[in-house]
Design a protein around this motif. Structure first.
Motif, PDB file in Angstrom:
ATOM      1  N   THR A  72       0.838  -1.196   0.000  1.00  0.00           N
ATOM      2  CA  THR A  72       0.000   0.000   0.000  1.00  0.00           C
ATOM      3  C   THR A  72       0.871   1.242   0.000  1.00  0.00           C
ATOM      4  O   THR A  72       1.861   1.305   0.727  1.00  0.00           O
ATOM      5  CB  THR A  72      -0.887   0.027   1.269  1.00  0.00           C
ATOM      6  N   ILE A  73       0.502   2.230  -0.791  1.00  0.00           N
ATOM      7  CA  ILE A  73       1.240   3.495  -0.801  1.00  0.00           C
ATOM      8  C   ILE A  73       0.960   4.250   0.494  1.00  0.00           C
ATOM      9  O   ILE A  73      -0.193   4.435   0.899  1.00  0.00           O
ATOM     10  CB  ILE A  73       0.839   4.344  -2.019  1.00  0.00           C
ATOM     11  N   MET A  74       2.040   4.659   1.146  1.00  0.00           N
ATOM     12  CA  MET A  74       1.922   5.397   2.410  1.00  0.00           C
ATOM     13  C   MET A  74       2.194   6.872   2.166  1.00  0.00           C
ATOM     14  O   MET A  74       3.232   7.237   1.621  1.00  0.00           O
ATOM     15  CB  MET A  74       2.929   4.847   3.428  1.00  0.00           C
ATOM     16  N   ASP A  75       1.267   7.703   2.587  1.00  0.00           N
ATOM     17  CA  ASP A  75       1.417   9.146   2.398  1.00  0.00           C
ATOM     18  C   ASP A  75       2.195   9.812   3.525  1.00  0.00           C
ATOM     19  O   ASP A  75       2.607  10.957   3.403  1.00  0.00           O
ATOM     20  CB  ASP A  75       0.030   9.804   2.296  1.00  0.00           C
ATOM     21  N   THR A  76       2.394   9.089   4.613  1.00  0.00           N
ATOM     22  CA  THR A  76       3.014   9.700   5.790  1.00  0.00           C
ATOM     23  C   THR A  76       4.539   9.664   5.753  1.00  0.00           C
ATOM     24  O   THR A  76       5.196  10.281   6.579  1.00  0.00           O
ATOM     25  CB  THR A  76       2.535   8.982   7.068  1.00  0.00           C
ATOM     26  N   THR A  77       5.110   8.915   4.805  1.00  0.00           N
ATOM     27  CA  THR A  77       6.569   8.824   4.717  1.00  0.00           C
ATOM     28  C   THR A  77       7.030   9.124   3.300  1.00  0.00           C
ATOM     29  O   THR A  77       6.237   9.164   2.374  1.00  0.00           O
ATOM     30  CB  THR A  77       7.066   7.422   5.103  1.00  0.00           C
ATOM     31  N   TRP A  78       8.350   9.353   3.156  1.00  0.00           N
ATOM     32  CA  TRP A  78       8.959   9.567   1.846  1.00  0.00           C
ATOM     33  C   TRP A  78       8.243  10.694   1.086  1.00  0.00           C
ATOM     34  O   TRP A  78       7.831  10.526  -0.057  1.00  0.00           O
ATOM     35  CB  TRP A  78       8.939   8.280   1.013  1.00  0.00           C
ATOM     36  N   ASN A  79       8.110  11.820   1.748  1.00  0.00           N
ATOM     37  CA  ASN A  79       7.434  12.962   1.124  1.00  0.00           C
ATOM     38  C   ASN A  79       8.202  13.464  -0.093  1.00  0.00           C
ATOM     39  O   ASN A  79       9.413  13.334  -0.186  1.00  0.00           O
ATOM     40  CB  ASN A  79       7.263  14.096   2.143  1.00  0.00           C
ATOM     41  N   HIS A  80       7.450  14.037  -1.045  1.00  0.00           N
ATOM     42  CA  HIS A  80       8.009  14.697  -2.242  1.00  0.00           C
ATOM     43  C   HIS A  80       8.641  13.722  -3.234  1.00  0.00           C
ATOM     44  O   HIS A  80       9.459  14.120  -4.058  1.00  0.00           O
ATOM     45  CB  HIS A  80       9.030  15.774  -1.859  1.00  0.00           C
ATOM     46  N   HIS A  81       8.314  12.438  -3.146  1.00  0.00           N
ATOM     47  CA  HIS A  81       8.812  11.474  -4.127  1.00  0.00           C
ATOM     48  C   HIS A  81       7.641  10.756  -4.781  1.00  0.00           C
ATOM     49  O   HIS A  81       6.576  10.606  -4.183  1.00  0.00           O
ATOM     50  CB  HIS A  81       9.731  10.439  -3.466  1.00  0.00           C
ATOM     51  N   GLN A  82       7.870  10.289  -6.001  1.00  0.00           N
ATOM     52  CA  GLN A  82       6.857   9.462  -6.654  1.00  0.00           C
ATOM     53  C   GLN A  82       6.761   8.129  -5.927  1.00  0.00           C
ATOM     54  O   GLN A  82       7.770   7.545  -5.538  1.00  0.00           O
ATOM     55  CB  GLN A  82       7.229   9.219  -8.115  1.00  0.00           C
ATOM     56  N   LYS A  83       5.531   7.634  -5.779  1.00  0.00           N
ATOM     57  CA  LYS A  83       5.304   6.392  -5.043  1.00  0.00           C
ATOM     58  C   LYS A  83       4.510   5.413  -5.892  1.00  0.00           C
ATOM     59  O   LYS A  83       3.568   5.810  -6.593  1.00  0.00           O
ATOM     60  CB  LYS A  83       4.573   6.680  -3.733  1.00  0.00           C
ATOM     61  N   PHE A  84       4.897   4.141  -5.799  1.00  0.00           N
ATOM     62  CA  PHE A  84       4.249   3.088  -6.570  1.00  0.00           C
ATOM     63  C   PHE A  84       4.089   1.854  -5.688  1.00  0.00           C
ATOM     64  O   PHE A  84       4.646   1.783  -4.601  1.00  0.00           O
ATOM     65  CB  PHE A  84       5.097   2.714  -7.797  1.00  0.00           C
TER      66      PHE A  84
END
Length: 209
Positions: A60-72
């Motif tokens: 699952t894509i987590m919005d709370t970590t790894w801000n400002h990067h593309q997520k897959f």
């Protein structure tokens, strides 16, 4: 557009789903604590890299970590297929040098990743060997799908078999410094990461008392 891409494979940090081999010794909560710390180390190391970054989560894509990067989300039935698909997307999107790492390396630093990107100016493939016979990092400057197909994942001859195949095809590769990932309790207690982290030691001790 930046021509360099760093892909980070991250397992969603769920109790009972991360570091299962380690959990057999220190329990699910202990393994959860350890993996959470390792992800923080990975996030710090990659934050200093100027290349583009893509975070690939296991579920699952987590919005709370790894801000400002593309997520897959990782796609595929095994690790090889998931890595191959991530590389294919990167090359299809126009990147020329792509490095992929996991997120369970206590000693990973920006320098390791930068050295891998630099190596791709000279050879088509770069590996960061792991002490268990696998690799913690792989980089390509062109797609070689066979690297990810029919390989002994999680076995001690993974890197050896892959390099032999590259040699047969006359494809040049570079190997970086060997690092140890954390899979077992022995890996954990032998690491300077654990020895120097008194809070983590105390937390695991409390969980297992």
């Amino acid at each position: 557009m930046n021509k360099e891409l760093v892909i980070i494979f991250v397992k969603n940090i769920k109790l009972g789903k991360v570091k299962t081999r380690l959990a057999k010794t220190i329990g699910n909560l202990g393994a959860f604590e350890v993996y959470s710390e390792l992800v923080k180390i990975t996030e710090t190391a990659t934050s200093e890299i100027k290349a583009d970054k893509r975070i690939y989560f296991s579920d699952t894509i987590m919005d709370t970590t790894w801000n400002h990067h593309q997520k897959f989300i990782q796609e595929g039935d095994d690790l090889g297929t998931r890595m191959k698909n991530a590389f294919l997307k990167g090359f299809n999107d126009g990147f020329e040098r792509i490095v992929l790492i996991g997120s369970d390396l206590p000693d990973i630093s920006a320098l390791h990743i930068e050295n891998a990107i630099e190596a791709l100016n000279k050879t088509e493939v770069v590996f960061g060997p792991a002490e268990d016979g696998g690799y913690y990092l792989i980089g390509l400057n062109k797609m070689h799908s066979f690297i990810f197909e029919n390989k002994p994942w999680s076995q001690s001859n993974l890197l050896e078999k892959t390099c032999l195949e590259l040699d047969k095809k006359n494809i040049k590769f570079t190997t970086l410094v060997t690092l140890n990932d954390i899979d077992t309790f022995e890996d954990l207690t032998a690491s300077s990461f654990y020895k120097s982290n008194l809070k983590l030691q105390q937390r695991i001790q409390q969980l297992n008392d």
